[in-house]
Design an enzyme around this catalytic site. Structure first.
Site, mmCIF file in Angstrom:
data_model
loop_
_atom_site.group_PDB
_atom_site.id
_atom_site.type_symbol
_atom_site.label_atom_id
_atom_site.label_comp_id
_atom_site.label_asym_id
_atom_site.label_seq_id
_atom_site.Cartn_x
_atom_site.Cartn_y
_atom_site.Cartn_z
ATOM 1 N N LYS A 112 38.456 11.056 18.391
ATOM 2 C CA LYS A 112 37.895 9.518 18.038
ATOM 3 C C LYS A 112 38.833 9.329 17.374
ATOM 4 O O LYS A 112 38.963 8.213 17.081
ATOM 5 C CB LYS A 112 36.710 10.483 18.043
ATOM 6 C CG LYS A 112 36.122 8.143 17.760
ATOM 7 C CD LYS A 112 34.954 8.704 17.619
ATOM 8 C CE LYS A 112 34.145 9.659 17.447
ATOM 9 N NZ LYS A 112 32.360 10.111 16.615
ATOM 10 N N HIS A 168 25.877 16.374 15.099
ATOM 11 C CA HIS A 168 26.541 15.679 14.696
ATOM 12 C C HIS A 168 25.690 15.086 13.581
ATOM 13 O O HIS A 168 25.282 14.442 13.286
ATOM 14 C CB HIS A 168 27.877 15.698 14.676
ATOM 15 C CG HIS A 168 28.575 14.914 14.332
ATOM 16 N ND1 HIS A 168 28.466 14.328 13.559
ATOM 17 C CD2 HIS A 168 30.225 15.428 14.520
ATOM 18 C CE1 HIS A 168 30.607 14.239 12.550
ATOM 19 N NE2 HIS A 168 30.683 14.090 13.365
ATOM 20 N N GLU A 207 33.790 20.390 15.617
ATOM 21 C CA GLU A 207 34.468 19.682 15.147
ATOM 22 C C GLU A 207 35.451 18.845 14.796
ATOM 23 O O GLU A 207 34.355 16.973 14.947
ATOM 24 C CB GLU A 207 33.363 18.292 16.706
ATOM 25 C CG GLU A 207 32.876 19.478 17.861
ATOM 26 C CD GLU A 207 31.670 18.740 18.630
ATOM 27 O OE1 GLU A 207 31.435 17.356 17.534
ATOM 28 O OE2 GLU A 207 30.922 18.883 19.611
#
Ligand SMILES: *Cc1c(COP(=O)(O)O)cnc(C)c1O
Length: 402
Positions: A70, A198, A273
């Site tokens: 992203k 997250h 991530e």
């Protein structure tokens, strides 16, 4: 003074554009590149991508790092990380297409969008990605028909008031809801591999990561007690970088995380991530002065890149980038840097000390790899910056349709 010239077409194959040892972000390199390829430019340095990846991998040993596409979904970044042995975190069909085109092994990818259309799941499965993320019963039910191929992680929400971008507001279930989702998964015969979270992007400290790991450890323990073995913990992203404001070093940030991970059952596979930490320091945005005006005793400089372009992260990502002008040092004056569009909010800095700039002078934004070019628009038909990806002097071209 480097004059901006019309955009030159990029060469058809990779060419040695700088000396192999030359830093592409050094002033003379930037002037050379702008002289050849015009402005605005977005320059990516593969060496810095590599260095960031290696430093985070060293700070988090035994964590399989999945680069989240992203913040900077550019082919050169993916190819560089592929060669480093990285894994990848995908969230959309466009991201799946990109890694597939580059020949990334689907077994090294996970799909982490908590909300998917049926066609999104199919696209990822067709490529070979088999691990997904869910955070609610309806999403879990979507996997009933794919239960032979797919497994899921349950995303848990931990609100982070101290993160610059709180990613647990929009996604994730409360820790108390995990047990219910696990029961439903058992009823539906959908395989749950583990938990993910997250805590938010550009976290100020790692306290929330540690808290989330500890809560997940307990959730995994209770799941095991009721016969459900969860074998994966995904600790997400959020690893911070220095902008105008300094953050902790990554070693300081990760030390408490490492300690918390040490308390997990040894059989648990831990994955992460990271996006911003790998991409942000690896790109600069180069723009040039298209015009200037003295307004209320201040120079306004109008650049060919702005808030609707590479500086979009100033709006969406709340980042404040270090900016300098590539001119001889001299007396500085409070000045305004504005973008090229006709919108009055398109102002990059309304009080920045700069020497007097001339038409064509170059202005460089640093630490601009993450959430910048990726979210740039072509509002007012000002094209996005030309991307130049360099690796040890070599200009990598033909990697990405722009
Ligand atoms: C955006 C995102 C990331 C990357 O986060 P950073 O803070 O940039 O490291 C990782 N995982 C998911 C699911 C995301 O949405």
């Amino acid at each position: 003074m480097a004059k901006a010239v019309g955009i030159r077409r990029l060469p058809a194959g990779d060419v040695l554009e700088l000396e192999p040892g030359q830093d592409p972000f050094a002033h003379d390199s930037i002037k050379h590149l702008a002289g050849r390829y015009g402005s605005p430019l977005f320059i990516i340095d593969a060496q810095r991508i590599r260095a960031q990846y290696r430093r985070l991998a060293a700070a988090l040993p035994n964590v399989d790092l999945h680069y989240a596409l992203k913040p900077l979904p550019h082919a050169s970044v993916i190819q560089t990380l592929m060669a480093e042995g990285a894994y990848f975190d995908l969230a959309t069909n466009g991201e799946v297409d990109l890694v597939q085109r580059l020949g990334v092994d689907a077994g090294r990818c996970i799909h982490t969008h908590p909300i998917k259309r049926d066609s999104d799941i199919r696209t990822a499965l067709d490529y070979g990605v088999t691990r997904f993320v869910v955070d609610n019963p309806d999403e879990l039910r979507k996997f009933v028909k794919f239960r032979k191929q797919a497994s899921v992680l349950i995303r848990v929400s931990f609100r982070s008031p101290d993160a610059v971008c709180d990613l647990s507001k929009k996604f994730g279930c409360a820790p108390e809801s995990v047990a219910g989702l696990l029961e439903l998964a058992t009823e539906l015969h959908v395989k749950v591999d583990g938990l993910s979270f997250h805590v938010g992007s550009q976290s100020a400290g790692s306290g929330m990561h540690v808290h989330a790991i500890n809560v997940c450890r307990e959730l995994m323990r209770s799941a095991a007690a009721s016969g459900q073995e969860l074998t994966t913990l995904d600790i997400g992203g959020g690893f911070p970088v220095d902008y105008c404001q300094r953050s902790l070093t990554i070693e300081e940030f990760c030390a408490p995380i490492r300690e918390a991970l040490g308390l997990l059952d040894g059989a648990v596979r831990v994955i992460g991530e990271p996006g911003r930490y790998i991409a942000a320091p690896a790109a600069v945005a180069v723009s040039s002065v298209m015009g200037r005006a003295m307004r209320d005793g201040r120079w306004w400089y109008y650049l060919d890149d702005g808030l609707y372009g590479s500086y979009s992260g100033q709006m969406y990502d709340h980042a404040k980038y270090p900016i300098d002008a590539l001119v001889a040092p001299g007396m500085t004056y409070p000045s305004v840097l504005a973008g090229p569009t006709c919108d009055s909010i398109d102002v990059i800095a309304d009080n920045i000390d700069l020497p007097v700039l001339e038409m064509g002078d170059l202005v460089v934004g640093h630490v601009m790899g993450a959430y910048t070019w990726a979210s740039a628009s072509e509002f007012n038909f000002f094209p996005r910056a030309t991307v130049l990806a360099l690796d040890r002097g070599l200009l990598l071209t033909g990697r990405d349709p722009q």
